[in-house]
Design a protein around this motif. Structure first.
Motif, PDB file in Angstrom:
ATOM      1  N   LEU A 154      49.124   9.819   6.301  1.00 55.19           N
ATOM      2  CA  LEU A 154      48.418  11.087   6.393  1.00 55.19           C
ATOM      3  C   LEU A 154      47.780  11.262   7.766  1.00 55.19           C
ATOM      4  O   LEU A 154      47.191  10.326   8.299  1.00 55.19           O
ATOM      5  CB  LEU A 154      47.307  11.131   5.346  1.00 55.19           C
ATOM      6  CG  LEU A 154      47.765  11.071   3.899  1.00 55.19           C
ATOM      7  CD1 LEU A 154      46.598  10.799   3.003  1.00 55.19           C
ATOM      8  CD2 LEU A 154      48.458  12.358   3.505  1.00 55.19           C
ATOM      9  N   ASP A 155      47.910  12.477   8.299  1.00 51.28           N
ATOM     10  CA  ASP A 155      47.229  12.681   9.572  1.00 51.28           C
ATOM     11  C   ASP A 155      45.824  13.231   9.321  1.00 51.28           C
ATOM     12  O   ASP A 155      45.485  13.680   8.223  1.00 51.28           O
ATOM     13  CB  ASP A 155      48.041  13.572  10.520  1.00 51.28           C
ATOM     14  CG  ASP A 155      48.158  14.979  10.022  1.00 51.28           C
ATOM     15  OD1 ASP A 155      47.119  15.564   9.690  1.00 51.28           O
ATOM     16  OD2 ASP A 155      49.282  15.489   9.945  1.00 51.28           O
ATOM     17  N   ILE A 156      45.062  13.178  10.355  1.00 51.01           N
ATOM     18  CA  ILE A 156      43.645  13.492  10.238  1.00 51.01           C
ATOM     19  C   ILE A 156      43.387  14.926   9.771  1.00 51.01           C
ATOM     20  O   ILE A 156      42.485  15.183   8.981  1.00 51.01           O
ATOM     21  CB  ILE A 156      42.954  13.190  11.601  1.00 51.01           C
ATOM     22  CG1 ILE A 156      41.439  13.271  11.461  1.00 51.01           C
ATOM     23  CG2 ILE A 156      43.445  14.087  12.709  1.00 51.01           C
ATOM     24  CD1 ILE A 156      40.697  12.597  12.589  1.00 51.01           C
ATOM     25  N   GLU A 157      44.237  15.862  10.207  1.00 46.97           N
ATOM     26  CA  GLU A 157      44.048  17.255   9.828  1.00 46.97           C
ATOM     27  C   GLU A 157      44.230  17.475   8.327  1.00 46.97           C
ATOM     28  O   GLU A 157      43.471  18.192   7.688  1.00 46.97           O
ATOM     29  CB  GLU A 157      45.007  18.168  10.602  1.00 46.97           C
ATOM     30  CG  GLU A 157      44.616  18.381  12.057  1.00 46.97           C
ATOM     31  CD  GLU A 157      43.163  18.829  12.242  1.00 46.97           C
ATOM     32  OE1 GLU A 157      42.705  19.695  11.478  1.00 46.97           O
ATOM     33  OE2 GLU A 157      42.488  18.292  13.143  1.00 46.97           O
ATOM     34  N   GLN A 158      45.263  16.837   7.808  1.00 48.52           N
ATOM     35  CA  GLN A 158      45.526  16.952   6.366  1.00 48.52           C
ATOM     36  C   GLN A 158      44.333  16.469   5.552  1.00 48.52           C
ATOM     37  O   GLN A 158      43.947  17.083   4.560  1.00 48.52           O
ATOM     38  CB  GLN A 158      46.728  16.079   5.986  1.00 48.52           C
ATOM     39  CG  GLN A 158      48.067  16.779   6.074  1.00 48.52           C
ATOM     40  CD  GLN A 158      49.186  15.806   5.792  1.00 48.52           C
ATOM     41  OE1 GLN A 158      49.372  14.832   6.530  1.00 48.52           O
ATOM     42  NE2 GLN A 158      49.903  16.036   4.719  1.00 48.52           N
ATOM     43  N   ILE A 159      43.802  15.356   5.981  1.00 52.75           N
ATOM     44  CA  ILE A 159      42.663  14.798   5.267  1.00 52.75           C
ATOM     45  C   ILE A 159      41.452  15.707   5.405  1.00 52.75           C
ATOM     46  O   ILE A 159      40.775  16.025   4.435  1.00 52.75           O
ATOM     47  CB  ILE A 159      42.341  13.381   5.794  1.00 52.75           C
ATOM     48  CG1 ILE A 159      43.522  12.449   5.503  1.00 52.75           C
ATOM     49  CG2 ILE A 159      41.073  12.845   5.158  1.00 52.75           C
ATOM     50  CD1 ILE A 159      43.490  11.164   6.294  1.00 52.75           C
ATOM     51  N   TYR A 160      41.232  16.151   6.620  1.00 57.61           N
ATOM     52  CA  TYR A 160      40.097  17.036   6.901  1.00 57.61           C
ATOM     53  C   TYR A 160      40.108  18.254   5.977  1.00 57.61           C
ATOM     54  O   TYR A 160      39.091  18.628   5.400  1.00 57.61           O
ATOM     55  CB  TYR A 160      40.157  17.481   8.359  1.00 57.61           C
ATOM     56  CG  TYR A 160      38.959  18.271   8.818  1.00 57.61           C
ATOM     57  CD1 TYR A 160      37.813  17.626   9.261  1.00 57.61           C
ATOM     58  CD2 TYR A 160      38.977  19.660   8.808  1.00 57.61           C
ATOM     59  CE1 TYR A 160      36.711  18.351   9.681  1.00 57.61           C
ATOM     60  CE2 TYR A 160      37.881  20.389   9.230  1.00 57.61           C
ATOM     61  CZ  TYR A 160      36.748  19.730   9.666  1.00 57.61           C
ATOM     62  OH  TYR A 160      35.656  20.456  10.081  1.00 57.61           O
ATOM     63  N   GLU A 161      41.288  18.853   5.834  1.00 58.95           N
ATOM     64  CA  GLU A 161      41.437  20.041   4.995  1.00 58.95           C
ATOM     65  C   GLU A 161      41.038  19.780   3.545  1.00 58.95           C
ATOM     66  O   GLU A 161      40.530  20.654   2.851  1.00 58.95           O
ATOM     67  CB  GLU A 161      42.901  20.515   5.007  1.00 58.95           C
ATOM     68  CG  GLU A 161      43.382  21.024   6.344  1.00 58.95           C
ATOM     69  CD  GLU A 161      42.727  22.331   6.715  1.00 58.95           C
ATOM     70  OE1 GLU A 161      42.852  23.281   5.926  1.00 58.95           O
ATOM     71  OE2 GLU A 161      42.054  22.392   7.770  1.00 58.95           O
ATOM     72  N   ASN A 162      41.313  18.568   3.097  1.00 60.54           N
ATOM     73  CA  ASN A 162      41.082  18.252   1.687  1.00 60.54           C
ATOM     74  C   ASN A 162      39.673  17.789   1.366  1.00 60.54           C
ATOM     75  O   ASN A 162      39.307  17.710   0.191  1.00 60.54           O
ATOM     76  CB  ASN A 162      42.074  17.176   1.235  1.00 60.54           C
ATOM     77  CG  ASN A 162      43.438  17.785   0.938  1.00 60.54           C
ATOM     78  OD1 ASN A 162      43.558  18.680   0.129  1.00 60.54           O
ATOM     79  ND2 ASN A 162      44.449  17.312   1.648  1.00 60.54           N
ATOM     80  N   LEU A 163      38.913  17.499   2.395  1.00 62.30           N
ATOM     81  CA  LEU A 163      37.566  16.999   2.141  1.00 62.30           C
ATOM     82  C   LEU A 163      36.662  18.103   1.604  1.00 62.30           C
ATOM     83  O   LEU A 163      36.827  19.267   1.932  1.00 62.30           O
ATOM     84  CB  LEU A 163      36.959  16.421   3.424  1.00 62.30           C
ATOM     85  CG  LEU A 163      37.575  15.113   3.907  1.00 62.30           C
ATOM     86  CD1 LEU A 163      37.002  14.731   5.250  1.00 62.30           C
ATOM     87  CD2 LEU A 163      37.353  13.999   2.891  1.00 62.30           C
ATOM     88  N   GLU A 164      35.723  17.720   0.761  1.00 66.63           N
ATOM     89  CA  GLU A 164      34.790  18.706   0.245  1.00 66.63           C
ATOM     90  C   GLU A 164      33.408  18.092   0.058  1.00 66.63           C
ATOM     91  O   GLU A 164      33.251  16.867   0.128  1.00 66.63           O
ATOM     92  CB  GLU A 164      35.303  19.272  -1.069  1.00 66.63           C
ATOM     93  CG  GLU A 164      35.568  18.187  -2.102  1.00 66.63           C
ATOM     94  CD  GLU A 164      36.290  18.728  -3.329  1.00 66.63           C
ATOM     95  OE1 GLU A 164      37.291  19.425  -3.138  1.00 66.63           O
ATOM     96  OE2 GLU A 164      35.843  18.452  -4.440  1.00 66.63           O
TER      97      GLU A 164
END
Length: 568
Positions: free
Chosen positions: A19-29
């Motif tokens: 997973l790249d950082i952007e994908q993870i960032y998007e999913n964080l809440e």
RNA sequence: GCGCCUGUAGCUCAGCUGGAUAGAGCAACGGACUUCUAAUCCGUAGGCCAGGGGUUCGAAUCCCUUCAGGCGCGCCA
């Protein structure tokens, strides 16, 4: 700039190569409550990619992530990976940033060297300013402040409704039942009386409508008698509108009403003809929009006079040339949505690629006791009356709570007028609102006065603290360990996110809502923890939080067009 | 008839591009001012998220449909 999601995302991405950082960032809440942690990653979506159960993923990540300076611990709870951040460090970063940025906190420069035209308020000449017009005025004014805060250069235009058949009606009515003396004495109220009478009489005698149309046609031809009357009505009206704008601290760069574009229409008609867009239909000239599933856009009436759309098209082209706007925003009622769609399409068909930069910002209608407001029937609540009632009520409260206050009148004006503005910007703009005296004059709870009171309270503590010592801005954030202190800080942290959202959604209510949340968090903190304590370090730490809250409240208040009050 | 918008607690409304037990305020009731402004704070009560299908590991949120209300649909703006 502190971005806790980014820090967490970076941390996770170092553990998971897929997973790249952007994908993870998007999913964080953000978890629903603080006991669960400060940032969370739901692992359900990852389950498919990594071919493991969400729980397993969370567990594995939890054990592989090593605590760092910023991340204190990580927990896996039923498919969620919960991060607990170093709260004192977080508080320190947030408060420091606010101290440094001051009245720029929450702002941005994304709009640098971009021009935005905002068209708002646009009351009709010869009609009183009522609650219906208020919405366009306050929404537009707030959007303008928000755009400016984000670095845009704004041009505010008051597109006065100073042209159209209605003036034919008014002239007709004036000639039949009016007098110079009455208009001079009673101003806009007399004009409204004439307008209402016209509609009553026209029901019995439809030929009045024809007479009105012919007077408007004379206006368009520049007939002297018609033009003079029109100019007179216009002067009276603007004078009265300006009183209202002064009261609300609203201003415009230009008062270019519809009439301003009157002499700019002819070339547009020619252009439309040249581009083969105009066709004749039942004696009128139209642009056919059938293939776009819309009714045709009327350009010229069969008597040759112009319509609303004609003037809007001419105005847009003129504004593009004049201001080179990146966006041109129209703040008007939702009932005009189709009209805007139609003429935006015409601009596009004319070959102007900037048609996409024209934006209609619609809002819901204001009703009164279940009935629509209408000048014609005289069923209106005048803004003047609302404001004076609100100011009166505020003065009464001041007299009972804080009779020694200086500048009572001035404070009451800002507080009262602000209460009205706040309440209009309180819910999503698209919602219809039902005007209610009880609601608008209620100053408890989620209201402008509540936020102003909170701001003044913070100012008061800061003032008191300065009477004894002048504290520097260094503080030990480890002394701020309670949930109220952390919650307040978390909300302060959200402000820049909220301003971005308000901008992208063109929605001032996001700021209004936020202010209430922030005020609530501040008041809880204030109530629970004494600030001016003997312990110098603790006092400095809490005071820093108060200062940060004060700055943020003030910044938010300005964005919705209110002046932050120091004393109430 | 067609199109757009809205429907969440008695009332007024939040609820982000779907995520953990649906949140505020008002009104009601019960508490907290010799201490930094009580226009404040705390507590109690109040919900088939309009109804019905579907998509999904998961729906107030997305899709379809019904119902209710609002607003538009050629010489008003």
């Amino acid at each position: 700039m502190l971005d806790i999601k980014r820090i967490v995302a970076k941390n996770i991405s170092e553990q998971v190569s897929q997973l790249d950082i952007e994908q993870i960032y998007e999913n964080l809440e953000y978890p629903p409550n603080a006991e669960m942690g400060d940032v969370a990653l739901p692992c359900f979506k990852l389950s498919r990619i990594l071919r493991k159960s969400p729980n397993q993923i969370a567990q594995e990540l939890a054990s592989s992530i090593t605590p760092s300076q910023f991340i204190e611990k990580v927990e896996a709870v039923s498919g969620y990976l919960n991060f607990f951040i170093n709260r004192p460090l977080f508080i320190e970063k947030v408060v420091d940033r606010i101290m440094v940025e001051q009245d720029k906190y929450g702002s941005s420069d994304i709009g640098k060297s971009r021009n935005i035209v905002i068209d708002y308020s646009a009351p009709n000449i010869a009609k009183p300013f009522h609650v219906g017009h208020l919405r366009s005025t306050v929404i537009g004014n707030s959007l303008r402040k928000i755009f400016e805060f984000m670095g845009y250069n704004c041009i505010g235009i008051n597109y006065l409704g100073d042209w159209g058949t209605q003036f034919g009606k008014l002239i007709t009515a004036y000639n039949l039942w009016g007098s110079k003396q009455a208009v001079e004495e009673k101003g806009i109220k007399e004009l409204m009386r004439l307008y209402v009478k016209f509609h009553q009489e026209a029901e019995k005698n439809p030929s009045l409508e024809d007479e009105a149309r012919s007077w408007f046609a004379r206006m368009e031809r520049g007939d002297k008698q018609a033009t003079e009357l029109w100019q007179w009505f216009k002067d009276i009206s603007i004078k009265e509108f300006e009183k209202v704008y002064d009261l609300m601290d609203v201003d415009f760069d230009y008062y270019t009403g519809e009439s301003f574009y009157n002499d700019k229409i002819e070339p547009i008609i020619e252009e439309l003809k040249q581009k083969g867009l105009l066709i004749e239909s039942q004696g009128a000239l139209i642009v056919d929009l059938e293939q776009y599933d819309m009714p045709p856009c009327l350009i010229l009436k069969k008597d040759g006079s112009t319509l609303y759309a004609t003037r809007d098209i001419a105005a847009a082209i003129h504004r593009k040339r004049e201001y080179g706007f990146d966006k041109c925003i129209y703040v008007t009622g939702a009932s005009q949505s189709l009209h805007f769609q139609q003429w935006f399409k015409v601009i596009e068909l004319m070959g102007y690629e900037w048609a996409n930069d024209l934006i209609h910002v619609p809002f819901g209608i204001v009703s009164l006791g279940g009935e629509k407001l209408a000048t014609r029937t005289g069923k209106v609540v005048l803004l003047e009356d609302i404001m004076s009632e609100a100011i009166k009520k505020t003065l009464e409260i001041i007299e009972s709570k804080n009779p020694g206050l200086e500048n009572k009148e001035d404070v009451a004006r800002h507080m009262g007028v602000g209460a009205v503005i706040f309440s209009d910007l309180y819910s999503n703009r698209i919602k219809d609102v039902s005007f209610s005296w009880d609601e608008i004059l209620n100053f408890d709870g989620e209201t402008g006065p509540y936020v102003q009171y909170t701001h003044a309270r913070a100012c008061s503590v800061i003032r008191k603290s300065e009477e004894t010592t002048v504290d520097d801005n260094n503080f030990n954030s480890r002394l701020l360990q309670t949930k109220e202190e952390y919650q307040l800080c978390k909300t302060l942290y959200e402000f820049p996110e909220k301003t971005r959202m308000a901008l992208s959604q063109l929605e001032p209510s996001i700021i209004t809502r936020y202010l209430v949340d922030l005020a609530q968090d501040f008041n809880r903190f204030y109530h629970e923890h004494p600030i001016l304590v003997d312990d110098k370090e603790l006092r400095k730490a809490r005071l820093s939080l108060v200062k940060a809250a004060k700055i943020t409240l003030a910044n938010g208040l300005r964005l919705i067009g209110l002046k932050p009050l120091e004393k109430v």
